[in-house]
Design a protein around this motif. Structure first.
Motif, PDB file in Angstrom:
ATOM      1  N   ASP A   2      -7.372  10.743  51.832  1.00 22.01           N
ATOM      2  CA  ASP A   2      -7.585  10.443  53.414  1.00 22.01           C
ATOM      3  C   ASP A   2      -9.071  10.012  53.719  1.00 22.01           C
ATOM      4  OD1 ASP A   2      -7.210  11.881  55.403  1.00 22.01           O
ATOM      5  OD2 ASP A   2      -8.204  13.420  55.737  1.00 22.01           O
ATOM      6  N   MET A   3      -9.032   8.896  53.890  1.00 23.64           N
ATOM      7  CA  MET A   3      -9.512   7.862  53.770  1.00 23.64           C
ATOM      8  C   MET A   3      -9.097   6.418  54.187  1.00 23.64           C
ATOM      9  SD  MET A   3     -11.257   6.407  50.772  1.00 23.64           S
ATOM     10  CE  MET A   3     -12.156   8.022  50.283  1.00 23.64           C
ATOM     11  N   PRO A   4      -9.576   5.711  55.323  1.00 21.80           N
ATOM     12  CA  PRO A   4      -8.917   4.873  56.013  1.00 21.80           C
ATOM     13  C   PRO A   4      -9.017   3.511  54.816  1.00 21.80           C
ATOM     14  CG  PRO A   4     -10.737   4.937  56.821  1.00 21.80           C
ATOM     15  CD  PRO A   4     -10.990   5.831  55.877  1.00 21.80           C
ATOM     16  N   VAL A   5      -7.845   2.454  54.642  1.00 22.60           N
ATOM     17  CA  VAL A   5      -7.254   1.436  53.330  1.00 22.60           C
ATOM     18  C   VAL A   5      -8.641   0.557  53.361  1.00 22.60           C
ATOM     19  CG1 VAL A   5      -6.067  -0.395  52.906  1.00 22.60           C
ATOM     20  CG2 VAL A   5      -5.067   1.294  53.664  1.00 22.60           C
ATOM     21  N   THR A   6      -9.362   0.371  54.585  1.00 22.33           N
ATOM     22  CA  THR A   6     -10.375  -0.546  54.513  1.00 22.33           C
ATOM     23  C   THR A   6     -11.467   0.256  53.524  1.00 22.33           C
ATOM     24  OG1 THR A   6     -11.515   0.121  56.600  1.00 22.33           O
ATOM     25  CG2 THR A   6     -10.256  -2.081  56.212  1.00 22.33           C
ATOM     26  N   THR A   7     -11.638   1.246  54.018  1.00 17.71           N
ATOM     27  CA  THR A   7     -13.063   2.041  53.069  1.00 17.71           C
ATOM     28  C   THR A   7     -12.237   2.159  51.106  1.00 17.71           C
ATOM     29  OG1 THR A   7     -13.156   3.547  54.902  1.00 17.71           O
ATOM     30  CG2 THR A   7     -14.450   3.957  53.087  1.00 17.71           C
ATOM     31  N   VAL A   8     -11.298   2.086  50.354  1.00 16.74           N
ATOM     32  CA  VAL A   8     -10.419   2.326  50.002  1.00 16.74           C
ATOM     33  C   VAL A   8     -10.916   0.633  49.072  1.00 16.74           C
ATOM     34  CG1 VAL A   8      -8.333   2.502  48.561  1.00 16.74           C
ATOM     35  CG2 VAL A   8      -8.845   4.125  49.965  1.00 16.74           C
ATOM     36  N   LYS A   9     -10.445  -0.066  49.943  1.00 15.77           N
ATOM     37  CA  LYS A   9     -10.515  -1.621  49.346  1.00 15.77           C
ATOM     38  C   LYS A   9     -12.207  -1.748  49.193  1.00 15.77           C
ATOM     39  CE  LYS A   9      -9.148  -5.947  50.926  1.00 15.77           C
ATOM     40  NZ  LYS A   9      -7.768  -7.024  51.760  1.00 15.77           N
ATOM     41  N   THR A  10     -13.029  -0.963  49.992  1.00 18.71           N
ATOM     42  CA  THR A  10     -14.315  -2.005  49.541  1.00 18.71           C
ATOM     43  C   THR A  10     -14.992  -1.346  48.877  1.00 18.71           C
ATOM     44  OG1 THR A  10     -15.054  -1.455  52.570  1.00 18.71           O
ATOM     45  CG2 THR A  10     -16.570  -1.457  50.694  1.00 18.71           C
ATOM     46  N   ARG A  11     -14.600   0.036  48.645  1.00 20.32           N
ATOM     47  CA  ARG A  11     -15.288   1.159  47.070  1.00 20.32           C
ATOM     48  C   ARG A  11     -13.919   0.708  45.704  1.00 20.32           C
ATOM     49  NH1 ARG A  11     -15.488   7.325  49.032  1.00 20.32           N
ATOM     50  NH2 ARG A  11     -16.852   6.678  50.884  1.00 20.32           N
ATOM     51  N   GLY A  20     -16.745  -1.169  42.860  1.00 18.20           N
ATOM     52  CA  GLY A  20     -16.289  -0.171  41.750  1.00 18.20           C
ATOM     53  C   GLY A  20     -16.478  -1.369  40.228  1.00 18.20           C
ATOM     54  N   ARG A  21     -15.530  -2.228  41.278  1.00 19.56           N
ATOM     55  CA  ARG A  21     -15.430  -3.431  39.655  1.00 19.56           C
ATOM     56  C   ARG A  21     -16.498  -3.758  39.169  1.00 19.56           C
ATOM     57  NH1 ARG A  21     -10.588  -5.172  42.278  1.00 19.56           N
ATOM     58  NH2 ARG A  21     -11.791  -7.013  43.266  1.00 19.56           N
ATOM     59  N   GLU A  22     -17.698  -4.509  40.810  1.00 21.10           N
ATOM     60  CA  GLU A  22     -18.429  -5.492  40.738  1.00 21.10           C
ATOM     61  C   GLU A  22     -19.569  -4.028  39.787  1.00 21.10           C
ATOM     62  OE1 GLU A  22     -19.861  -8.490  41.581  1.00 21.10           O
ATOM     63  OE2 GLU A  22     -17.476  -8.540  41.917  1.00 21.10           O
ATOM     64  N   PHE A  23     -19.876  -2.893  40.136  1.00 23.03           N
ATOM     65  CA  PHE A  23     -20.933  -2.277  39.336  1.00 23.03           C
ATOM     66  C   PHE A  23     -20.522  -1.838  38.094  1.00 23.03           C
ATOM     67  CE2 PHE A  23     -21.907   1.820  37.622  1.00 23.03           C
ATOM     68  CZ  PHE A  23     -22.888   1.976  37.972  1.00 23.03           C
ATOM     69  N   LEU A  24     -19.102  -1.837  37.798  1.00 24.47           N
ATOM     70  CA  LEU A  24     -18.787  -1.891  36.184  1.00 24.47           C
ATOM     71  C   LEU A  24     -18.946  -3.328  35.529  1.00 24.47           C
ATOM     72  CD1 LEU A  24     -15.193  -0.430  36.094  1.00 24.47           C
ATOM     73  CD2 LEU A  24     -17.040   0.521  35.382  1.00 24.47           C
ATOM     74  N   ARG A  25     -18.714  -4.571  36.431  1.00 22.90           N
ATOM     75  CA  ARG A  25     -18.890  -6.330  36.319  1.00 22.90           C
ATOM     76  C   ARG A  25     -20.314  -5.810  35.706  1.00 22.90           C
ATOM     77  NH1 ARG A  25     -21.121 -10.634  37.195  1.00 22.90           N
ATOM     78  NH2 ARG A  25     -21.127  -9.520  39.738  1.00 22.90           N
ATOM     79  N   LYS A  26     -21.775  -5.443  36.697  1.00 18.91           N
ATOM     80  CA  LYS A  26     -22.784  -6.386  36.533  1.00 18.91           C
ATOM     81  C   LYS A  26     -23.121  -5.138  34.935  1.00 18.91           C
ATOM     82  CE  LYS A  26     -23.679  -7.306  41.567  1.00 18.91           C
ATOM     83  NZ  LYS A  26     -23.859  -6.796  42.673  1.00 18.91           N
ATOM     84  N   ARG A  27     -22.690  -3.836  35.333  1.00 19.13           N
ATOM     85  CA  ARG A  27     -23.019  -3.409  33.823  1.00 19.13           C
ATOM     86  C   ARG A  27     -22.290  -3.868  32.685  1.00 19.13           C
ATOM     87  NH1 ARG A  27     -24.436   2.817  32.575  1.00 19.13           N
ATOM     88  NH2 ARG A  27     -24.338   2.246  30.736  1.00 19.13           N
ATOM     89  N   LEU A  28     -21.458  -3.898  32.598  1.00 16.30           N
ATOM     90  CA  LEU A  28     -20.582  -4.920  31.513  1.00 16.30           C
ATOM     91  C   LEU A  28     -21.720  -5.809  31.462  1.00 16.30           C
ATOM     92  CD1 LEU A  28     -17.161  -3.743  31.846  1.00 16.30           C
ATOM     93  CD2 LEU A  28     -18.855  -2.621  30.266  1.00 16.30           C
TER      94      LEU A  28
END
Length: 192
Positions: free
Chosen positions: A163-172, A176-184
């Motif tokens: 129940d959130m806008p697609v733009t918010t989903v896209k940003t998250r 999330g991918r960036e967080f994973l990339r940096k973490r890895l």
């Protein structure tokens, strides 16, 4: 399949127990895997499955037949998982078991061309690193990453479920991918 699910939901609402049993059969494993990936505990995932179907059954009168049944049930299950995560004290276990006991794990996400034993070891280590990194994602990113990459939902479907806008989903998803990339990169990048 959407028509079939909608029909089963209508029949269930009318008291047809076999129709409801078919809905349970269609979704119990999917809901379990969602719960397990979000909560990382078998018992909690099983509890989420039971609670999801209890809520579905008691709220069938609220189901809008103009929306996909899958969106409705995933929304219920995801919200239950998020509620459980909110109630937890923050604690991340890197040593936690990550398979579900049924042979489904992160290996299914990775492509393989029948790798040899040494490649299998590297692949296994990579999978473990990804599992560990996903478990450390903040909850708001974890849910969208799991729905996107493990349940192969579109951004629109994730938006409908959460129940959130697609733009918010896209940003998250992106964050999330960036967080994973940096973490890895920081954890494992220097081991190459």
């Amino acid at each position: 399949m959407n028509y079939v699910e909608t029909r089963l939901a209508k029949l269930s609402r009318g008291g047809d127990r076999r129709a409801f049993a078919e809905l349970v059969e269609l979704y119990k494993d999917k809901i379990y895997h969602l719960g397990y990936r979000m909560l990382n505990q078998k018992q909690e995932a099983e509890d989420v499955v039971q609670e999801t179907f209890l809520r579905v059954y008691t709220n069938l009168h609220r189901y809008d037949e103009n929306q996909k049944f899958s969106t409705w049930i995933y929304r219920i299950a995801t919200n239950l998982c998020i509620d459980r995560l909110r109630k937890r004290k923050p604690s991340y276990s890197i040593d936690a078991e990550m398979t579900d006991g049924e042979g489904t794990d992160w290996h299914s996400m990775l492509a393989s061309d029948a790798a040899g034993p040494d490649e299998e070891l590297i692949l296994s280590e990579t999978q473990q690193n990804i599992r560990e990194a996903i478990q450390t994602l903040p909850d708001k990113y974890k849910s969208v990453v799991i729905l996107r990459y493990l349940h192969d939902m579109s951004l629109q479907e994730i938006g409908d479920v959460l129940d959130m806008p697609v733009t918010t989903v896209k940003t998250r998803v992106h964050r999330g991918r960036e967080f994973l990339r940096k973490r890895l990169d920081s954890e494992y990048g220097d081991k190459k």
